[in-house]
Design a protein around this motif. Sequence first.
Motif, PDB file in Angstrom:
ATOM      1  N   SER A  15      40.401  24.757  26.266  1.00 52.27           N
ATOM      2  CA  SER A  15      41.696  24.481  26.891  1.00 52.27           C
ATOM      3  C   SER A  15      41.799  25.061  28.295  1.00 52.27           C
ATOM      4  N   ALA A  16      40.876  25.966  28.653  1.00 50.29           N
ATOM      5  CA  ALA A  16      40.922  26.607  29.972  1.00 50.29           C
ATOM      6  C   ALA A  16      40.451  25.643  31.057  1.00 50.29           C
ATOM      7  N   ASP A  17      40.986  25.823  32.238  1.00 49.26           N
ATOM      8  CA  ASP A  17      40.593  24.989  33.381  1.00 49.26           C
ATOM      9  C   ASP A  17      39.510  25.729  34.160  1.00 49.26           C
ATOM     10  N   GLY A  18      38.280  25.650  33.663  1.00 49.99           N
ATOM     11  CA  GLY A  18      37.174  26.345  34.313  1.00 49.99           C
ATOM     12  C   GLY A  18      36.887  27.679  33.655  1.00 49.99           C
ATOM     13  N   TRP A  19      36.387  28.599  34.456  1.00 48.14           N
ATOM     14  CA  TRP A  19      35.999  29.922  33.944  1.00 48.14           C
ATOM     15  C   TRP A  19      37.232  30.717  33.522  1.00 48.14           C
ATOM     16  N   MET A  20      37.075  31.551  32.495  1.00 47.40           N
ATOM     17  CA  MET A  20      38.153  32.430  32.051  1.00 47.40           C
ATOM     18  C   MET A  20      37.625  33.864  32.035  1.00 47.40           C
ATOM     19  N   SER A  21      38.389  34.770  32.613  1.00 45.03           N
ATOM     20  CA  SER A  21      37.948  36.165  32.676  1.00 45.03           C
ATOM     21  C   SER A  21      37.848  36.761  31.275  1.00 45.03           C
ATOM     22  N   GLY A  22      36.978  37.749  31.132  1.00 48.07           N
ATOM     23  CA  GLY A  22      36.811  38.392  29.830  1.00 48.07           C
ATOM     24  C   GLY A  22      38.080  39.073  29.357  1.00 48.07           C
ATOM     25  N   SER A  23      38.826  39.672  30.290  1.00 44.61           N
ATOM     26  CA  SER A  23      40.050  40.379  29.897  1.00 44.61           C
ATOM     27  C   SER A  23      41.104  39.422  29.359  1.00 44.61           C
ATOM     28  N   LEU A  24      41.239  38.236  30.015  1.00 43.28           N
ATOM     29  CA  LEU A  24      42.225  37.260  29.550  1.00 43.28           C
ATOM     30  C   LEU A  24      41.812  36.662  28.209  1.00 43.28           C
ATOM     31  N   LEU A  25      40.515  36.391  28.037  1.00 40.32           N
ATOM     32  CA  LEU A  25      40.031  35.850  26.760  1.00 40.32           C
ATOM     33  C   LEU A  25      40.228  36.870  25.644  1.00 40.32           C
ATOM     34  N   ARG A  26      39.948  38.146  25.936  1.00 43.47           N
ATOM     35  CA  ARG A  26      40.155  39.201  24.928  1.00 43.47           C
ATOM     36  C   ARG A  26      41.613  39.258  24.502  1.00 43.47           C
ATOM     37  N   GLU A  27      42.521  39.156  25.480  1.00 41.19           N
ATOM     38  CA  GLU A  27      43.951  39.233  25.172  1.00 41.19           C
ATOM     39  C   GLU A  27      44.397  38.048  24.324  1.00 41.19           C
TER      40      GLU A  27
END
Length: 594
Positions: A15-27
């Motif tokens: 669902s993400a538009d491109g790369w997703m940071s590790g911190s946001l994915l963890r949250e």
Amino acid sequence: MYTDRQLKIIAVLKSADGWMSGSLLRENIGVSSRTLQMDIKAINEKQAGEPLIQSNNRLGYLLNSKIALEEKIESDNNRQKQKSYGQENYVHSKQIITLLLFEKDYTSIGTISERLFFSRSSVTSDLPQVKRIISRTPGANLLVSAQYGLKIQASENVKRIMCMKTMQSRQDYHMLFSEEEMEQFAINQKKIQAVLAEVFTRNQFIVSGEAYHDFARYLAVCIMRSQMGFPVTEEEDSANEMPGGLAAELVDEIEKVCAYRFKEKEKQNVEARLKELNMVCKETDIQLDMLQKLEEFIQRVQEETGLKLQVERDLLEVLSDHVSRMELRIQNGRNNIGNHTKEMAKRYPLEMHLLRTCLSPVLNTEIPDAEMGYLVLYFASAIERNRRKPDILFISDQSASSIYNVQNKLKGFLGERISGITVIPEYLYEQRKEQYCRNYQLRITSEKELVLKDASFTYLDLFADNEQIMRLGRNVDKLENNYWKETEEKLRKKYGTKDSLYLIEEVADLDDLKKRIVYEYPEQKVSKETIGSSRLSMTDHEQDGRNKIYRIYLKKPFSYGGKQITEVIAAHYGGEGDMIEFFDYVKELLGGRS
């Protein structure tokens, strides 16, 4: 086979538009960095050739869109045989209960141990949880004999309802039946689901996706038990209502595809179950007496706490229908299956407290935990009712109350870009896919498998936090986050002082603990919820002008509700300041804020 958390990781990245940071994915996933890395490694190991998830120290994570997932997901689903909704906790306890439900006499601990491949000590340690689960079903009792073992005492219809609750996934019963029996159960359930989807759609009787799956499983259980020598008898004290047109139509269609003849008593039970199913997409039957009770509840909350609930007419009407159906289920011993009950106590302490102390007395009924898990979400949305209301197509097979809560969060964050929200279960979307795809350009879903099959969908978690929802609209409201941080800091300075902290060696019970900390508030205004195996949350309200929070740690546990308690968080709201902000801080202490 992917685990549920691994599927969630894939769905969020898809669902993400491109790369997703590790911190946001963890949250979004709610795990530590180490756990996330281990899950991603496991996902990639299951994929031959290129890794499914790419990683970059600076950019984060990216799903490899060139790799097709549909075939593998479909294969995983075929092996699972059926969807399972709700928490997959207490698997051992559910297996023990299922075994006992298919025994006509007492079963010894040794026999249970041999058939389920558990140690005797494991069976014994699971018994307290087995007793708690059985005690939540009115009309069911666990008989324990030192000489003969265990036996569930209940009518056949109650046992069928219990089977519906315990046989939610193949792992709950795969050791109890032959491959042929399990295969036939799965086939019947799939056929029944197809009949329900067609008949419900044709009659505009649209129940929640969760209710649809539960009802199909209940009907499959009825057929299975009858064929295994556990028939419903005419003498049973169960439903005694003549089947209506919808029930008769369902029974006729199911008899054709499953080659099974329903007895008259079973048809009456089908009619009773239909009246208890939670509805969506429906012109609700306005229950005037229930509306009056709900208005009395709202008035009681305002008089006792000062909080004026913003419950609009449409929500009142939906609630009147839901609560009326809930009362029918409670009276007939057919409580809903528990739905994230542990999460509710942490995430919605204010709503749980008001329902326990203000709604239960109005209804003159103690609301079971399993039903509370559904009801609390309606009131969570009521408390945030003043948020702005936008529109999208939201496909979800979760409970109607969960959908309603997420729906209101979406409306608040997406603003005027969306004019309304249409919520439907997945089976209805499949029936009218072309129509919905033509009319809706923005489509989201809480069903991970649907995201993986159809790239036009955006995944939204059932307990979506603010970050997930704001990412959909790309309109992050930083002021709200800053405001909460400032408020939290003020509350921490006020309530996080040494005089609120208690270190106690030992207490005899909860009453003894209350005496030790001088907790002397009226019992009818106190609600208690256990969280996990060792924490107790205790909240109360009384307009004495002063709030207080107690944080109690015990060196030796005391017994409460079958659990060993070593930590207690007690919150007293005395009318000082904003009640919602006070309980938001309580939520923080309980670990309920995302």
